[in-house]
Design a protein around this motif. Structure first.
Motif, PDB file in Angstrom:
ATOM      1  N   UNK A   1     -13.208 -16.295 -10.343  1.00 46.37           N
ATOM      2  CA  UNK A   1     -13.570 -15.420  -9.231  1.00 46.37           C
ATOM      3  C   UNK A   1     -13.456 -13.963  -9.653  1.00 46.37           C
ATOM      4  N   UNK A   2     -14.134 -13.138  -8.954  1.00 42.49           N
ATOM      5  CA  UNK A   2     -14.141 -11.711  -9.222  1.00 42.49           C
ATOM      6  C   UNK A   2     -13.098 -11.040  -8.340  1.00 42.49           C
ATOM      7  N   UNK A   3     -12.225 -10.248  -8.929  1.00 47.65           N
ATOM      8  CA  UNK A   3     -11.256  -9.493  -8.166  1.00 47.65           C
ATOM      9  C   UNK A   3     -11.954  -8.293  -7.549  1.00 47.65           C
ATOM     10  N   UNK A   4     -11.634  -8.008  -6.301  1.00 51.56           N
ATOM     11  CA  UNK A   4     -12.217  -6.878  -5.599  1.00 51.56           C
ATOM     12  C   UNK A   4     -11.162  -5.798  -5.429  1.00 51.56           C
ATOM     13  N   UNK A   5     -11.576  -4.543  -5.475  1.00 53.71           N
ATOM     14  CA  UNK A   5     -10.686  -3.427  -5.207  1.00 53.71           C
ATOM     15  C   UNK A   5     -11.117  -2.789  -3.902  1.00 53.71           C
ATOM     16  N   UNK A   6     -10.169  -2.637  -2.987  1.00 52.84           N
ATOM     17  CA  UNK A   6     -10.422  -2.041  -1.682  1.00 52.84           C
ATOM     18  C   UNK A   6      -9.544  -0.801  -1.553  1.00 52.84           C
ATOM     19  N   UNK A   7     -10.126   0.302  -1.134  1.00 51.12           N
ATOM     20  CA  UNK A   7      -9.347   1.500  -0.839  1.00 51.12           C
ATOM     21  C   UNK A   7      -9.055   1.489   0.655  1.00 51.12           C
ATOM     22  N   UNK A   8      -7.785   1.395   1.011  1.00 47.51           N
ATOM     23  CA  UNK A   8      -7.395   1.393   2.412  1.00 47.51           C
ATOM     24  C   UNK A   8      -7.519   2.805   2.987  1.00 47.51           C
ATOM     25  N   UNK A   9      -7.589   2.893   4.288  1.00 51.28           N
ATOM     26  CA  UNK A   9      -7.688   4.196   4.950  1.00 51.28           C
ATOM     27  C   UNK A   9      -6.516   5.099   4.591  1.00 51.28           C
ATOM     28  N   UNK A  10      -5.377   4.503   4.250  1.00 52.76           N
ATOM     29  CA  UNK A  10      -4.188   5.264   3.851  1.00 52.76           C
ATOM     30  C   UNK A  10      -4.334   5.878   2.462  1.00 52.76           C
ATOM     31  N   UNK A  11      -5.371   5.464   1.714  1.00 53.54           N
ATOM     32  CA  UNK A  11      -5.577   5.948   0.351  1.00 53.54           C
ATOM     33  C   UNK A  11      -5.106   4.961  -0.700  1.00 53.54           C
ATOM     34  N   UNK A  12      -4.291   3.997  -0.323  1.00 57.45           N
ATOM     35  CA  UNK A  12      -3.787   2.979  -1.233  1.00 57.45           C
ATOM     36  C   UNK A  12      -4.927   2.060  -1.671  1.00 57.45           C
ATOM     37  N   UNK A  13      -4.978   1.736  -2.959  1.00 56.31           N
ATOM     38  CA  UNK A  13      -5.966   0.781  -3.446  1.00 56.31           C
ATOM     39  C   UNK A  13      -5.281  -0.560  -3.658  1.00 56.31           C
ATOM     40  N   UNK A  14      -5.941  -1.626  -3.198  1.00 50.58           N
ATOM     41  CA  UNK A  14      -5.413  -2.971  -3.390  1.00 50.58           C
ATOM     42  C   UNK A  14      -6.465  -3.806  -4.093  1.00 50.58           C
ATOM     43  N   UNK A  15      -6.020  -4.807  -4.812  1.00 50.87           N
ATOM     44  CA  UNK A  15      -6.922  -5.771  -5.438  1.00 50.87           C
ATOM     45  C   UNK A  15      -6.702  -7.104  -4.757  1.00 50.87           C
ATOM     46  N   UNK A  16      -7.801  -7.822  -4.540  1.00 47.09           N
ATOM     47  CA  UNK A  16      -7.683  -9.133  -3.927  1.00 47.09           C
ATOM     48  C   UNK A  16      -8.711 -10.076  -4.505  1.00 47.09           C
ATOM     49  N   UNK A  17      -8.411 -11.339  -4.388  1.00 50.99           N
ATOM     50  CA  UNK A  17      -9.317 -12.393  -4.821  1.00 50.99           C
ATOM     51  C   UNK A  17     -10.076 -12.867  -3.590  1.00 50.99           C
ATOM     52  N   UNK A  18     -11.412 -12.766  -3.589  1.00 48.59           N
ATOM     53  CA  UNK A  18     -12.178 -13.170  -2.412  1.00 48.59           C
ATOM     54  C   UNK A  18     -12.004 -14.640  -2.035  1.00 48.59           C
ATOM     55  N   UNK A  19     -11.577 -15.466  -2.966  1.00 54.15           N
ATOM     56  CA  UNK A  19     -11.325 -16.869  -2.642  1.00 54.15           C
ATOM     57  C   UNK A  19     -10.101 -16.986  -1.732  1.00 54.15           C
ATOM     58  N   UNK A  20      -9.095 -16.122  -1.971  1.00 52.09           N
ATOM     59  CA  UNK A  20      -7.898 -16.111  -1.138  1.00 52.09           C
ATOM     60  C   UNK A  20      -8.133 -15.406   0.199  1.00 52.09           C
ATOM     61  N   UNK A  21      -9.187 -14.605   0.269  1.00 52.79           N
ATOM     62  CA  UNK A  21      -9.533 -13.836   1.463  1.00 52.79           C
ATOM     63  C   UNK A  21     -10.980 -14.154   1.846  1.00 52.79           C
TER      64      UNK A  21
END
Length: 107
Positions: free
Chosen positions: A3-23
């Motif tokens: 799976x491809x890991x995604x990077x999301x920038x939250x409104x707070x400015x924090x960047x998180x990585x997640x696996x779309x299979x888990x989400x």
């Protein structure tokens, strides 16, 4: 399957990585707008983790590396639809985009 890991920038400015299979995606809506003389696709997406946390974000350039502006909500939030509507409004998306996303969540 890899799976491809995604990077999301939250409104707070924090960047998180997640696996779309888990989400997995539970709802979305898309629009195309004209910005700076070109067309831009914007997709409002809602994902939910097995533990109940919900992620709402906007992918303002589908396919790019960093996805822009999102928020994670705690598990067991009620009235998910109202969160989608408020998030969409606060990020300048038209009301019809949020309503279409809510319809897709309801199935």
């Amino acid at each position: 399957m890899v799976s491809r890991t995604m990077t999301i920038r939250l409104s707070s400015g924090l960047k998180i990585e997640l696996d779309p299979i888990d989400w997995p995606e539970i709802g979305s809506a898309c629009r195309t707008s004209v910005q700076n003389g070109g067309y831009v696709a914007e997709k409002l997406i809602v994902r939910r983790h097995d533990d109940g946390r919900t992620l709402i974000y906007i992918d303002a350039d589908p396919g790019s590396d960093v996805l822009v502006q999102g928020d994670i909500f705690p598990s067991r939030i009620r009235e998910l639809e109202s969160y989608v509507l408020r998030f969409s409004e606060s990020h300048g998306l038209p009301e019809w985009v949020a309503e279409k996303c809510v319809e897709s969540i309801r199935g």
